[in-house]
Write an enzyme that holds these catalytic residues in place. Sequence first.
Site, mmCIF file in Angstrom:
data_model
loop_
_atom_site.group_PDB
_atom_site.id
_atom_site.type_symbol
_atom_site.label_atom_id
_atom_site.label_comp_id
_atom_site.label_asym_id
_atom_site.label_seq_id
_atom_site.Cartn_x
_atom_site.Cartn_y
_atom_site.Cartn_z
ATOM 1 N N LYS A 271 50.646 -22.560 32.490
ATOM 2 C CA LYS A 271 49.538 -23.077 31.695
ATOM 3 C C LYS A 271 49.819 -22.996 30.205
ATOM 4 C CE LYS A 271 46.309 -20.769 33.987
ATOM 5 N NZ LYS A 271 45.043 -20.108 34.306
ATOM 6 N N ARG B 195 56.008 -17.282 43.305
ATOM 7 C CA ARG B 195 55.314 -18.440 42.751
ATOM 8 C C ARG B 195 56.148 -19.696 42.955
ATOM 9 N NH1 ARG B 195 53.225 -18.815 37.459
ATOM 10 N NH2 ARG B 195 52.227 -16.842 37.881
ATOM 11 N N GLU C 62 41.943 -18.035 36.217
ATOM 12 C CA GLU C 62 41.352 -17.741 34.917
ATOM 13 C C GLU C 62 40.995 -19.099 34.307
ATOM 14 O OE1 GLU C 62 43.776 -15.575 32.102
ATOM 15 O OE2 GLU C 62 42.200 -15.749 30.583
HETATM 16 P P1 ATP Z 1 50.181 -19.619 34.647
HETATM 17 O O1 ATP Z 1 51.346 -18.717 34.857
HETATM 18 O O2 ATP Z 1 50.467 -21.047 34.865
HETATM 19 O O3 ATP Z 1 49.481 -19.382 33.356
HETATM 20 P P2 ATP Z 1 48.344 -17.931 35.930
HETATM 21 O O4 ATP Z 1 48.910 -17.106 37.027
HETATM 22 O O5 ATP Z 1 48.154 -17.252 34.656
HETATM 23 O O6 ATP Z 1 49.173 -19.251 35.801
HETATM 24 P P3 ATP Z 1 45.732 -17.937 37.009
HETATM 25 O O7 ATP Z 1 44.584 -18.780 36.676
HETATM 26 O O8 ATP Z 1 45.659 -16.504 36.680
HETATM 27 O O9 ATP Z 1 46.981 -18.591 36.338
HETATM 28 O O10 ATP Z 1 46.146 -18.130 38.520
HETATM 29 C C1 ATP Z 1 45.255 -18.134 39.610
HETATM 30 C C2 ATP Z 1 46.031 -17.833 40.856
HETATM 31 O O11 ATP Z 1 47.033 -18.810 41.058
HETATM 32 C C3 ATP Z 1 46.729 -16.497 40.779
HETATM 33 O O12 ATP Z 1 46.520 -15.803 42.007
HETATM 34 C C4 ATP Z 1 48.163 -16.845 40.590
HETATM 35 O O13 ATP Z 1 48.992 -15.869 41.145
HETATM 36 C C5 ATP Z 1 48.274 -18.183 41.304
HETATM 37 N N1 ATP Z 1 49.362 -18.975 40.727
HETATM 38 C C6 ATP Z 1 49.533 -19.308 39.437
HETATM 39 N N2 ATP Z 1 50.684 -19.989 39.252
HETATM 40 C C7 ATP Z 1 51.246 -20.102 40.489
HETATM 41 C C8 ATP Z 1 52.449 -20.693 40.975
HETATM 42 N N3 ATP Z 1 53.309 -21.318 40.158
HETATM 43 N N4 ATP Z 1 52.708 -20.618 42.303
HETATM 44 C C9 ATP Z 1 51.846 -20.002 43.134
HETATM 45 N N5 ATP Z 1 50.706 -19.418 42.736
HETATM 46 C C10 ATP Z 1 50.399 -19.456 41.429
HETATM 47 MG MG MG Z 2 47.141 -15.226 35.225
#
Ligand code: ATP
Ligand code: MG
Length: 562
Positions: free
Chosen positions: A272, A262, A36
Amino acid sequence: MSDQPSPDSTDFIREIIAADLASGKHAGVVTRFPPEPNGYLHIGHSKSICLNFGVAAEFGGRCHLRFDDTNPTKEEMEYIESIQRDVRWLGFDWGEHGYYASDYFEQLYEWAIHLIRAGKAYVDDLSADEIRAHRGTLTEPGKESPYRTRTIEENLDLFQRMRAGEFEDGSRVLRAKIDMASGNINLRDPVLYRILHASHPRTGDAWCIYPTYDYAHGQSDAIEHITHSLCTLEFEDHRPLYEWFLDNLPVPSRPRQIEFARLNLSYTVISKRRLIQLVREGLVAGWDDPRMPTLSGLRRRGVPPEALRDFSERVGLAKRESVVDVALLEHCVRDLLNRTADRRMAVLRPLKVVITNYPEGEVERLPAVNNPEDPAAGSRTVPFGRELLIEREDFMEQPPKQFFRLAPGREVRLRYAYLITCQEVVKDAAGEVVELRCSYDPATRGGNAPDGRRVKATLHWLSAAHAVPAEVRLYDHLFNRPDPGADGDFKDDISSDSLEVLRGCRLEPALAGLPVEARVQFERQGYFCVDPDSTPELPVFNRTVTLRDTWAKIQAKGKADT
Ligand code: ATP
Ligand code: MG
């Protein structure tokens, strides 16, 4: 099965994919990385990027980069650009397969109409708070909305008017009609569309209703013929909903969602939401502050992309969450830089040394090996003269027992140069040591004495006349405890000495004029890289990591224990 491509190492996801190919369920693999664009990528994302792009490459398939841009209030072009830059920097290429969920807004809208026509979606006038209150809990079923029984015609009319902009933000939503008593809260009539009169970074003002993540994500996967939709564990409970959409919409393909744990890292916050707070509240210098676990921060810190890929592989895939020791990341960085970084001499806190028996005005160029781990890296010369600089902490006037470096009357080796002996200590009015007067033994050129006598220390040094001034920034963990935020606000756990800026540093001439991001080892100090703040007059170096390897120690101890 033997004619199928197969990866070098395996895990539960690679096993599933190999089986799907073997059984003929899929002819090829298509994965996607779906950020995102509401922040910069972090090291957790790099795990997901390495997995999605890595698996696709290993099985001869492809990986899409898809922006999940369904929430215009939080998304910006700046983030889109940074994400593209970071994915490329990590070493991956999506080729022509760069997509946006917003490319599918029209199709998603049509499918929403399809659900309404099938009696499987309705417009709800309850407020967000009321919807929450109706949702129930894990132990109690939810309550149906009074608007749930609207006719198909009324729903079609209202939804079209939602799109046309007739209603205010938050006044209505479109919901799937599934089951308010479901044991899975995600199936209790989830919201598909909300009204948001907000400009979107890509679609501008074309829309004032936006699909939710849950509704957009799986359908985007299906449109792109994604075969394996890999995501983190928090989406496990969303999988039944992901499948409900696939079951109830005329989608062109059927992707399968698979969840993995994760990445969490000690001494680090990764989400984030928290990283954005650090940036907005000025607690770090920006998204690319070298203490940030963002890819741009790690890059500026000097972490090579190869080390991040290696790290991601070593962490592996699991179905249960855990916290990885940040020492493992540092170990991967050292391991790579040890093989690839040229050695150089830099004196961070200089102390002047005069070689009293060395001819005034004379300069020698002494050969120095660039990288003992890599003969192909060759050698350079370093200038040697009568006035030298050594590290202040390499001299003690009254050395304790374990201190083997320079002291009055003691002989040490200057790396690549000569053995020198400290004859006299010069102090200023305040009693501080400002100069050492030493003698050198001309017979020890290169660092060894023909008579075989030994010295206990080898110091790095510079010729004062040739040394280049520099600023050096010593970074350490941003947080002072392994689990920031465990006992309250994570910002209270920010360390007060995560950055020390040294302004009077000196470098050997070969370190002048290196390009930004160039990585070197400062002998005896650690690995450093050139910061973008560098100017031709004043190079700035960031410490990537020290030479001490705590992870190697942890492992050695583990072996000793078992
Ligand atoms: P955050 O929790 O940091 O806000 P998010 O999951 O909301 O991260 P996205 O931009 O939606 O951020 O993530 C893009 C991809 O990266 C998704 O498939 C998510 O599952 C993966 N991702 C995000 N954080 C991690 C992590 N700590 N380890 C592995 N994969 C991750
Ligand atoms: Mg997300």
